[in-house]
Design a protein around this motif. Structure first.
Motif, PDB file in Angstrom:
ATOM      1  N   PRO A   8       0.816  -1.218   0.000  1.00  0.00           N
ATOM      2  CA  PRO A   8       0.000   0.000   0.000  1.00  0.00           C
ATOM      3  C   PRO A   8       0.848   1.266   0.000  1.00  0.00           C
ATOM      4  N   LEU A   9       0.402   2.251  -0.773  1.00  0.00           N
ATOM      5  CA  LEU A   9       1.109   3.528  -0.939  1.00  0.00           C
ATOM      6  C   LEU A   9       0.118   4.682  -0.806  1.00  0.00           C
ATOM      7  N   LEU A  10       0.664   5.843  -0.429  1.00  0.00           N
ATOM      8  CA  LEU A  10      -0.069   7.096  -0.572  1.00  0.00           C
ATOM      9  C   LEU A  10       0.454   7.803  -1.818  1.00  0.00           C
ATOM     10  N   MET A  29       4.651  25.184  -9.800  1.00  0.00           N
ATOM     11  CA  MET A  29       5.225  23.858  -9.594  1.00  0.00           C
ATOM     12  C   MET A  29       4.129  22.819  -9.401  1.00  0.00           C
ATOM     13  N   ILE A  30       4.281  21.689 -10.083  1.00  0.00           N
ATOM     14  CA  ILE A  30       3.447  20.516  -9.848  1.00  0.00           C
ATOM     15  C   ILE A  30       4.318  19.477  -9.155  1.00  0.00           C
ATOM     16  N   THR A  31       3.813  18.901  -8.066  1.00  0.00           N
ATOM     17  CA  THR A  31       4.557  17.830  -7.398  1.00  0.00           C
ATOM     18  C   THR A  31       3.694  16.581  -7.338  1.00  0.00           C
ATOM     19  N   GLU A  32       4.329  15.455  -7.540  1.00  0.00           N
ATOM     20  CA  GLU A  32       3.658  14.163  -7.447  1.00  0.00           C
ATOM     21  C   GLU A  32       4.489  13.294  -6.515  1.00  0.00           C
ATOM     22  N   THR A  33       3.863  12.751  -5.471  1.00  0.00           N
ATOM     23  CA  THR A  33       4.571  12.072  -4.402  1.00  0.00           C
ATOM     24  C   THR A  33       3.993  10.687  -4.144  1.00  0.00           C
ATOM     25  N   TRP A  34       4.915   9.732  -3.876  1.00  0.00           N
ATOM     26  CA  TRP A  34       4.523   8.385  -3.452  1.00  0.00           C
ATOM     27  C   TRP A  34       5.243   8.089  -2.135  1.00  0.00           C
ATOM     28  N   VAL A  35       4.489   7.648  -1.124  1.00  0.00           N
ATOM     29  CA  VAL A  35       5.058   7.326   0.188  1.00  0.00           C
ATOM     30  C   VAL A  35       4.482   5.990   0.647  1.00  0.00           C
ATOM     31  N   PRO A  36       5.331   5.045   1.085  1.00  0.00           N
ATOM     32  CA  PRO A  36       4.806   3.787   1.610  1.00  0.00           C
ATOM     33  C   PRO A  36       3.853   4.050   2.780  1.00  0.00           C
ATOM     34  N   GLU A  37       2.771   3.308   2.829  1.00  0.00           N
ATOM     35  CA  GLU A  37       1.746   3.528   3.851  1.00  0.00           C
ATOM     36  C   GLU A  37       2.299   3.377   5.263  1.00  0.00           C
ATOM     37  N   ALA A  38       3.334   2.578   5.416  1.00  0.00           N
ATOM     38  CA  ALA A  38       3.912   2.372   6.745  1.00  0.00           C
ATOM     39  C   ALA A  38       4.402   3.669   7.372  1.00  0.00           C
ATOM     40  N   TYR A  39       4.714   4.668   6.535  1.00  0.00           N
ATOM     41  CA  TYR A  39       5.252   5.924   7.058  1.00  0.00           C
ATOM     42  C   TYR A  39       4.195   7.009   7.241  1.00  0.00           C
ATOM     43  N   ILE A  40       2.999   6.806   6.744  1.00  0.00           N
ATOM     44  CA  ILE A  40       2.057   7.931   6.693  1.00  0.00           C
ATOM     45  C   ILE A  40       0.963   7.883   7.738  1.00  0.00           C
ATOM     46  N   GLY A  41       0.649   6.692   8.284  1.00  0.00           N
ATOM     47  CA  GLY A  41      -0.360   6.604   9.324  1.00  0.00           C
ATOM     48  C   GLY A  41      -1.706   7.167   8.900  1.00  0.00           C
TER      49      GLY A  41
END
Length: 265
Positions: free
Chosen positions: A134-136, A150-162
């Motif tokens: 799972p990702l955000l 600026m356009i930003t696109e971000t992927w973060v593993p769900e384990a880090y986002i709570g």
């Protein structure tokens, strides 16, 4: 006064008008001091010949330079670089996190997309996680003084986002939210490239489709060398720059960056 630099004819290409190409070249020459404060730049007919463009194109480029406060027209004499030029553009003085805070303070953010999905392909590999983890995934647009920059696109593993949600990202930058969750950033690996504006990017940044854009791909690690965020940044080179300040001790390390050619041998 004429420039010692020879110009070749500008080429009409999708996304970049001839007068903006010409504007960019002349602006950079003024900023670098090739045309000094108070100096006259070549006359319209000379510029037509130098750049291989029409007089209308020249006049539009000069009008843009005048609007930027770089030149002034003097009736019957020509176009001159202004004696009092705008303040010099700042150089790099901030560290990575400080620069992120400055961007957050100076711009307004709009969250365009907020979704939780499953990792696949390159994203999974870059973040060092299993396929279908799972990702955000978040896409944001930042504006400065109402101008999209600026356009930003971000992927973060769900384990880090709570429990981070969209409203959190509308009021606080993601890096601050991650730090509040105990993440300590260690290093950043980044790639700079040039891309052509897609129709969606062009609409958001208010530029013509196909216009060259700055692309930055960043893989951000924590202090334990685990990838915690993959970030893609897209900006217009007419509005944004990338600043770097490299210490002497880092001159022989990857921190200085390297050039990679993808052309076949």
């Amino acid at each position: 006064m004429t420039s010692d630099v020879m110009h070749s004819a500008l080429k009409r290409s999708p996304g970049t008008s001839l007068h903006r190409q010409m504007f960019t070249v002349l602006r950079d020459q003024i900023v670098r001091g090739q045309y000094r404060a108070g100096a006259m730049i070549p006359k319209e007919e000379e510029l037509c010949a130098m750049f291989g463009v029409s007089r209308i194109t020249v006049r539009r480029a000069l009008a843009d330079l005048e609007a930027e406060g770089l030149v002034e027209k003097r009736q019957g004499k020509g176009t001159f670089v202004r004696l009092e030029l705008p303040a010099m553009r700042p150089m790099a003085t901030l560290g990575y996190l400080e620069s992120l805070r400055q961007i957050s303070d100076e711009t307004q953010v709009e969250v365009l997309n907020f979704e939780r999905l499953l990792a696949a392909g390159d994203i999974a590999q870059l973040l060092g996680i299993e396929e279908a983890s799972p990702l955000l995934h978040v896409t944001r647009l930042r504006r400065k003084a109402a101008v999209p920059v600026m356009i930003t696109e971000t992927w973060v593993p769900e384990a880090y986002i709570g429990e981070i949600n969209q409203s959190d990202l509308e009021t606080e930058p993601l890096f601050e939210l991650l730090m509040k969750r105990g993440i300590r950033f260690g290093r950043v690996a980044q790639e700079f490239t040039a891309i052509a504006a897609s129709p969606a990017q062009a609409r958001l940044l208010q530029v013509p489709p196909g216009q060259p854009l700055i692309g930055i791909n960043r893989l951000i690690y924590d202090d334990q060398q685990h990838p915690v965020q993959y970030l893609v940044v897209v900006m217009s080179p007419e509005r944004s720059r990338v600043l770097m300040d490299i210490a002497v001790g880092a001159m022989n390390t990857p921190a200085t960056g390297s050039i990679v050619h993808d052309a076949a041998a």
